[in-house]
Design a protein around this motif. Structure first.
Motif: not given
Length: 293
Positions: A5, A9-11, A13-15, A17-18
């Protein structure tokens, strides 16, 4: 090979989830607010402003008043009759209609579907429906909320699509063994369509449980009021005096607020308890009913 990742991608995915957490909070908090308020002390609740994170004090007086109110019990009885009888009528009529419309050798099948879909967009309106209900003698009867709504066009299309997905070879084999249409429907088609049937049960049950508008139009006798009409009367007409008769004028106003929230919980929780039992069928049933047109 698992791809590594990236930071993007991590940002991303975090968005996601938020956003999902935000939607859960926005969806769940109103129910939690009503739950906390229903268990709160009436005096503390009436002066509280802003967000409610937990019950203010703890009191069951509102629930005792709601349960002791005969109107709530009568509403429960009428609503349970509407749900059980209406659900039975809905499932039988929808299954019969879907079975006929899903057969490929039925004369003018596509023409019938055009007329049925037409009713989703155009209808006579409330006054003609009222006159029909009155003309057939269903006015001021619980059956007035059941018979005129025996089939939902949307649900009929979902069930028809699901029935069309069952291989014709099963039907042909059953006919060779001497099975008639009722045997094919109830012993082959329906057992193979249980996910869709579960979805229909949920759709129809929620609709019957929450229905209040047509009941308010067709039913005039208070002893025939379904639960949602009783709830509407309490919330809109502020009719909580009968449930707080033993209190002073000031206390009645305070207790009346918690009674409203307790009534909402009493009217909402039973239908929420049904969902866990059909949830595992829900996604599969909707998807099966939406694959073919």
């Amino acid at each position: 090979m698992k791809q590594k990742s990236t930071v993007f991608d991590k940002i991303f995915d975090g968005g996601i989830y938020a956003v999902l957490i935000f939607l859960v909070v926005v969806t769940l908090y109103p129910l939690l607010y009503v739950l906390f308020a229903s268990f709160s002390d009436a005096g503390q609740l009436i002066v509280h402003k802003g967000i409610l994170w937990k019950p203010l004090g703890f009191s069951l007086e509102a629930y005792k008043s709601v349960i002791a109110n005969p109107g709530i019990m009568i509403g429960y009885r009428n609503t349970l009759f509407i749900v059980i009888a209406g659900l039975s009528v809905n499932l039988v009529m929808t299954a019969l209609g879907a079975y006929v419309l899903s057969r490929r050798n039925v004369l003018l099948n596509n023409g019938f579907m055009v007329f049925i879909i037409f009713t989703m967009f155009f209808h006579g309106g409330l006054i003609p429906m009222y006159l029909v209900v009155k003309g057939v003698g269903l006015l001021d009867s619980l059956w007035s909320t059941i018979i005129p709504f025996a089939i939902s066009t949307f649900n009929l299309i979902i069930m028809r699509t699901a029935f069309m997905g069952i291989p014709e070879s099963l039907e042909e084999s059953a006919k060779i063994d001497g099975a008639n249409h009722f045997t094919i429907l109830f012993r082959i088609i329906i057992p193979l369509s249980m996910p869709v049937i579960a979805v229909m049960i949920l759709y129809y049950a929620v609709d019957k449980w929450n229905g209040w508008f047509y009941a308010s139009v067709f039913i005039k006798s208070r002893e025939l009021y379904p639960l949602q009409l009783v709830l509407r009367e309490i919330l809109i007409a502020n009719s909580t005096e009968s449930m707080s008769a033993g209190a002073s004028a000031g206390d009645r106003h305070q207790i009346g607020e918690t009674i409203k929230y307790a009534t909402i919980m009493v009217a909402t929780v039973p239908i929420l308890c049904i969902y866990p039992f059909v949830q595992r069928f829900f996604v599969k049933g909707v998807m099966v009913g939406s694959l073919k047109g």
